[in-house]
Design an enzyme around this catalytic site. Structure first.
Site, mmCIF file in Angstrom:
data_model
loop_
_atom_site.group_PDB
_atom_site.id
_atom_site.type_symbol
_atom_site.label_atom_id
_atom_site.label_comp_id
_atom_site.label_asym_id
_atom_site.label_seq_id
_atom_site.Cartn_x
_atom_site.Cartn_y
_atom_site.Cartn_z
ATOM 1 N N GLU A 184 -2.087 -10.687 -2.757
ATOM 2 C CA GLU A 184 -3.366 -11.368 -1.905
ATOM 3 C C GLU A 184 -2.887 -12.141 -0.572
ATOM 4 O OE1 GLU A 184 -6.018 -13.130 -4.487
ATOM 5 O OE2 GLU A 184 -6.056 -11.511 -5.854
HETATM 6 C C1 LIG Z 1 2.570 -6.062 -8.334
HETATM 7 C C2 LIG Z 1 1.720 -5.885 -7.116
HETATM 8 C C3 LIG Z 1 0.360 -5.473 -7.176
HETATM 9 C C4 LIG Z 1 -0.335 -4.942 -6.016
HETATM 10 N N1 LIG Z 1 -1.509 -4.650 -6.291
HETATM 11 C C5 LIG Z 1 -2.428 -4.288 -5.168
HETATM 12 C C6 LIG Z 1 -3.802 -3.566 -5.284
HETATM 13 O O1 LIG Z 1 -4.160 -3.454 -6.371
HETATM 14 N N2 LIG Z 1 -4.109 -3.187 -4.142
HETATM 15 C C7 LIG Z 1 -3.604 -3.067 -2.804
HETATM 16 O O2 LIG Z 1 -4.186 -2.662 -2.201
HETATM 17 N N3 LIG Z 1 -2.345 -3.905 -2.667
HETATM 18 C C8 LIG Z 1 -1.741 -4.252 -3.852
HETATM 19 N N4 LIG Z 1 -0.469 -5.042 -3.738
HETATM 20 C C9 LIG Z 1 -0.023 -5.057 -2.504
HETATM 21 C C10 LIG Z 1 0.141 -6.551 -2.001
HETATM 22 O O3 LIG Z 1 -1.124 -7.234 -1.731
HETATM 23 C C11 LIG Z 1 1.152 -6.607 -0.666
HETATM 24 O O4 LIG Z 1 2.481 -6.422 -1.437
HETATM 25 C C12 LIG Z 1 1.093 -7.663 0.329
HETATM 26 O O5 LIG Z 1 0.042 -7.620 0.874
HETATM 27 C C13 LIG Z 1 2.614 -7.956 1.011
HETATM 28 O O6 LIG Z 1 2.795 -6.641 1.330
HETATM 29 P P1 LIG Z 1 4.316 -6.219 1.141
HETATM 30 O O7 LIG Z 1 4.787 -6.350 0.022
HETATM 31 O O8 LIG Z 1 4.518 -4.808 2.176
HETATM 32 O O9 LIG Z 1 5.159 -7.330 2.275
HETATM 33 P P2 LIG Z 1 5.376 -7.294 3.853
HETATM 34 O O10 LIG Z 1 4.104 -6.988 4.605
HETATM 35 O O11 LIG Z 1 6.552 -6.363 4.222
HETATM 36 O O12 LIG Z 1 5.750 -8.820 3.981
HETATM 37 C C14 LIG Z 1 7.188 -9.175 3.674
HETATM 38 C C15 LIG Z 1 7.423 -10.560 4.159
HETATM 39 O O13 LIG Z 1 7.069 -10.902 5.460
HETATM 40 C C16 LIG Z 1 6.271 -11.895 5.440
HETATM 41 N N5 LIG Z 1 5.249 -11.766 6.877
HETATM 42 C C17 LIG Z 1 4.716 -10.809 6.935
HETATM 43 N N6 LIG Z 1 3.937 -11.135 8.268
HETATM 44 C C18 LIG Z 1 4.152 -12.094 8.675
HETATM 45 C C19 LIG Z 1 3.658 -13.242 9.480
HETATM 46 N N7 LIG Z 1 2.777 -12.937 10.485
HETATM 47 N N8 LIG Z 1 4.162 -14.617 9.736
HETATM 48 C C20 LIG Z 1 5.383 -14.964 8.662
HETATM 49 N N9 LIG Z 1 5.500 -14.086 7.510
HETATM 50 C C21 LIG Z 1 5.180 -12.822 7.612
HETATM 51 C C22 LIG Z 1 5.534 -11.722 4.366
HETATM 52 O O14 LIG Z 1 4.982 -13.237 3.981
HETATM 53 C C23 LIG Z 1 6.446 -11.550 3.213
HETATM 54 O O15 LIG Z 1 7.239 -12.636 2.703
HETATM 55 C C24 LIG Z 1 0.177 -5.313 -4.880
HETATM 56 C C25 LIG Z 1 1.397 -5.632 -4.569
HETATM 57 C C26 LIG Z 1 2.389 -6.006 -5.706
HETATM 58 C C27 LIG Z 1 3.625 -6.190 -5.543
#
Ligand SMILES: Cc1cc2nc3c(=O)[nH]c(=O)nc-3n(C[C@H](O)[C@H](O)[C@H](O)COP(=O)(O)OP(=O)(O)OC[C@H]3O[C@@H](n4cnc5c(N)ncnc54)[C@H](O)[C@@H]3O)c2cc1C
Length: 788
Positions: free
Chosen positions: A489
């Site tokens: 989220e």
């Molecule tokens: C267990 C689990 C359940 C999930 N369930 C769902 C689901 O049901 N449906 C769904 O659609 N998604 C789901 N997700 C996805 C989840 O919402 C994403 O993991 C989340 O949006 C972050 O994306 P990412 O993991 O690819 O991280 P990334 O986007 O790769 O981010 C990596 C890091 O970069 C930082 N970052 C990125 N942009 C910026 C910025 N502009 N400024 C500062 N920092 C930044 C982030 O804070 C993070 O620390 C789930 C994820 C997990 C792990």
């Protein structure tokens, strides 16, 4: 200077402090200038400026229009994309607006809703929720990597997956508070249980259908979702689209199928909770209509649709392993999956509305699901640690008696109070129909961070008993699940550095967004009105900031009672400082403020700690400003203010260098907003959770007490009952009536020598046996433990 001038100066300060309009204070200033400035030229200059500023058309032509041109030339205006505009419009302004106002209205804050559960929700919490917890063996669940079929069936049969669905569709029709209470309690027993229940009730098909679905879609799907016939998931995230969800590659192409427009979908999603078992996928994709079949533009934008997983082309076979927490989380693929226009959420009207739907739902969801799960985890940590630190003895005494442990326990207790207050206060607003998107981001960030901190502290306190996994381990899985809450989220680094203040400054500032809109539409009149109101606002806040600082807030008459009065004064002072500084950095950085994430994060800290303090004050009022709550109020107040002060120090350290900012640097050093709580406060707080009474019960309300926790609680109780008996034994040892040895080995002799009675002896024996039992950890036969 004569007395008239002093009186006029005071009058002016009062008018500025109260931020009255320019038209009111301007004549007072004119008299002041006239009496104080014998130079007629000075008066003439003043009057000319006044006329210029008071007559709108002149002001617009001579000041505002040239200024607009300059802003455009220097590219100072922040560019706001369409998707950002939708995100900004998704929520409503609530307490965040009070913080940005520079003059929060505490009459409103302290009388805003602080709800309680309905009788029906309470009954569900104590019957169905307790029952499903009793049925769930968390360790076994983790071993088999799924909830048992019986638990799944119970969840479906009892409408856990349809808590937010209205009763008319067969759901439970719970309030946000009811929904939150269920998730919170489940999280105190099993993360897998909480997450599995949480997801269908948060951003997903049901939520989207309730707000944007057609009547036919609601009539068909909601009853099926309410009784578990359909298991939903929501698929947004992709390998190349995580935090930046606008960059999704999933796409749908409109095509003509024998005269009927249909959509061909291709998608590759990941991390989708319940994805592998969902029968109904809420899918986000961009929709294109290259042949103009729908009679609109070819690029139709992000759209959400309901895709049955039974459709040809949907691939569901795989699962991720989210840190060993056994909830279903999966990749999800679709190749040439065909759906109808009726499957788009909202039908034809829903096409291209997906981003708005997601932002609006997320704006609400962030305030409920994760804050509830995390508050559950925090309460569990507090309850377990209070009992364990009493029962566990080292160096001849309970570890809770050591100051090192006490300081951790004390902080834990106060944070539990604060986070629960913020949860209930925020949910009260949501239940009233508000969508406080900025506050919800604050809640997502702080509840998950605080959970991470608290569960780490709890792991330190219980030592090896937290690390050795098994049925006896009460907190190991919660610890393992903490990073999940941080990531989902809106991952936390981004939430802190970009969303909290970045959205807040545009959404909640009384003039910023209006000015940006006026600049964007080249509306000089609107810009003029807002810009000059903004200048008055900023100057008023500067005067308020200085006056509140030199008087340490005593110039303001608080509306609250008890120890909260002090914090209300400080919040008034903080808000004026925050508002003034916000305007200052907007002026300094203009459109590039968005990229200054380190600065934005610190402003976000001021805003979020102000909110957490307000929520705690609301709880303290709800509890009748009682003596028992005072210790929590004081600690949270000091904690929040010292964090606010730290954020201001860091802002000053990084921004206010050079001669120009010398006055501001001086101001920042002049008067500290607050200091961290002292050791005495920590001691008092730790005592609350180290004492098994109604105060501890109230603080950790709604923790599910399963078999192992019940054993620990019983050991805790007996430990306390045995204390006076142990006292007698100690006395006897000092008097050499008993030898020096561990007490449990002396019981028989103590009874024989009448140091303690027979009944006392058996109480003591029971206490020691239970204690031993409660601190045991699981171990496994090597032959079965190591898998081939
Ligand atoms: C267990 C689990 C359940 C999930 N369930 C769902 C689901 O049901 N449906 C769904 O659609 N998604 C789901 N997700 C996805 C989840 O919402 C994403 O993991 C989340 O949006 C972050 O994306 P990412 O993991 O690819 O991280 P990334 O986007 O790769 O981010 C990596 C890091 O970069 C930082 N970052 C990125 N942009 C910026 C910025 N502009 N400024 C500062 N920092 C930044 C982030 O804070 C993070 O620390 C789930 C994820 C997990 C792990």
């Amino acid at each position: 200077m004569n007395y008239y001038l002093y009186a006029l100066a005071v009058l002016l300060l009062i008018l500025w402090y109260n931020r009255v309009k320019f038209i009111i204070w301007s004549p007072v200033l004119a008299v002041f200038v006239y009496l104080g400035c014998p130079d007629k030229m000075g008066i003439a200059v003043y009057l000319t400026i006044n006329i210029l500023l008071l007559i709108e058309p002149i002001r617009t032509a001579l000041i505002s229009k040239p200024l607009m041109a300059l802003i455009a030339r220097l590219k100072l205006m922040p560019s706001i994309s369409q998707t950002e505009k939708i995100a900004l419009r998704a929520g409503t302004v609530w307490m965040d607006g009070e913080i940005f106002s520079g003059r929060p209205n505490f009459t409103t804050i302290l009388s805003d809703s602080y709800p309680t559960l309905t009788a029906e929700e309470n009954a569900f919490l104590n019957k169905e929720v307790d029952e499903v917890c009793r049925m769930t063996n968390d360790y076994e669940t983790s071993e088999r990597r799924d909830l048992s079929p019986q638990v799944w069936q119970y969840l479906k049969d009892n409408h856990f997956l349809g808590m937010i669905i209205p009763k008319q569709y067969g759901g439970l029709g719970f309030s946000a508070l009811g929904h939150s209470a269920v998730i919170q309690k489940l999280a105190t027993h099993s993360q897998a249980l909480a997450i599995t229940t949480m997801v269908p009730n948060s951003l997903g098909p049901a939520e989207l259908l309730l707000h944007y679905g057609t009547q036919a879609q609601r009539d068909y799907y909601l009853p099926r979702l309410a009784n578990g016939t359909d298991v939903p998931c929501f698929a947004l995230t992709e390998p190349l689209a995580g935090s930046d969800a606008t960059s999704i590659r999933a796409y749908g192409i409109v095509f003509n199928d024998n005269g009927v427009p249909k959509i061909r979908l291709n998608f590759e999603k990941r991390y989708i909770t319940l994805g592998a078992i969902a029968s109904l996928i809420g899918l986000a994709f961009t929709l294109r209509d290259p042949d103009g079949i729908l009679g609109k533009e070819s690029d139709l934008g992000i759209t959400c649709a309901l895709v049955k997983s039974s459709l040809e082309g949907v691939v569901q076979g795989r699962r991720h392993n989210p840190l060993g927490i056994p909830f279903v989380n999966s990749p999800l693929q679709g190749m040439d999956v065909i759906i109808g226009i009726d499957d788009v959420i909202g039908g034809m009207d829903g096409i291209g509305q997906g981003w708005m739907m997601l932002m609006e739902s997320l704006a609400v969801g962030r305030g409920i699901s994760l804050p509830s799960t995390c508050t559950g985890g925090i309460k569990l940590s507090t309850k377990v640690c209070g009992a364990y630190a009493t029962v566990r003895e080292q160096f001849g005494t309970s570890i809770g008696n050591f100051e090192g442990i006490e300081s951790v326990l004390g902080h834990m207790a106060a944070m539990t109070y604060m986070m629960d207050a913020a949860r209930i206060f925020t949910i009260g607003a949501i239940d009233e129909g508000k969508k406080p998107s900025v506050i919800n981001a604050v809640m997502k960030y702080h509840s998950t961070e605080l959970f991470r901190k608290t569960i780490n502290d709890a792991m330190d306190i219980v030592g090896g008993a937290g690390i050795s996994l098994g049925e006896r381990n009460l907190i190991g899985h919660a610890y393992m699940g903490a990073p999940i809450a941080i990531t989902v989220e809106g991952a936390n680094i981004m939430t802190r550095t970009l969303i909290q203040f970045g959205q807040g400054v545009i959404r909640c500032h009384p003039f910023a967004y209006k000015e940006i809109e006026a600049l964007g539409s080249n509306d000089a009149k609107a810009f003029d009105v807002n810009f000059f109101a903004h200048i008055g606002f900023a100057l008023g806040n500067m005067v308020r900031m200085i006056l509140l600082s030199v008087t340490r807030g005593y110039i303001y008459l608080p509306k609250s009672s008890g120890v909260a009065r002090n914090y209300e004064r400080k919040l008034m002072w903080t808000s004026a400082t925050f508002s003034f500084m916000t305007d200052l950095i907007m002026g300094l950085f203009g459109g590039s403020l968005k990229q200054r994430e380190m600065i934005s994060a610190r402003f976000g800290d001021v805003m979020s700690y102000s909110y957490l303090l307000m929520a705690t004050m609301r709880r303290y009022k709800e509890e009748g400003y009682s003596k028992d709550s005072e210790v929590f109020m004081k600690y949270v107040g000091d904690h929040a203010l010292s964090n606010i002060q730290k954020a201001y120090d860091d802002i000053a350290h990084n921004l206010f260098s050079g001669i120009l900012f010398a006055p501001l640097r001086f101001y920042m050093r002049l008067n500290r907003m607050g200091r961290p709580a002292n050791d005495q406060q920590l001691h008092r707080l730790a005592t609350i959770i180290l004492t098994q009474d109604e105060k501890r019960d109230a603080l950790t309300k709604d923790v599910y007490v399963g078999k192992q926790l019940a054993l620990l609680e019983e050991a805790f109780k007996l430990h306390n009952e045995a204390k006076p008996i142990v006292g007698k034994m100690k006395k006897a040892i000092r008097a050499h009536a008993l030898p020096k040895a561990p007490f449990d080995l002396l019981i028989e002799e103590a009874v024989k020598k009448s140091v303690i009675s027979k009944a006392e002896g058996s109480t003591l024996k029971k206490a020691y046996l239970l204690k031993q039992e409660a601190i045991q950890v699981d171990s496994y036969d090597v032959s079965t433990f190591v898998r081939d």
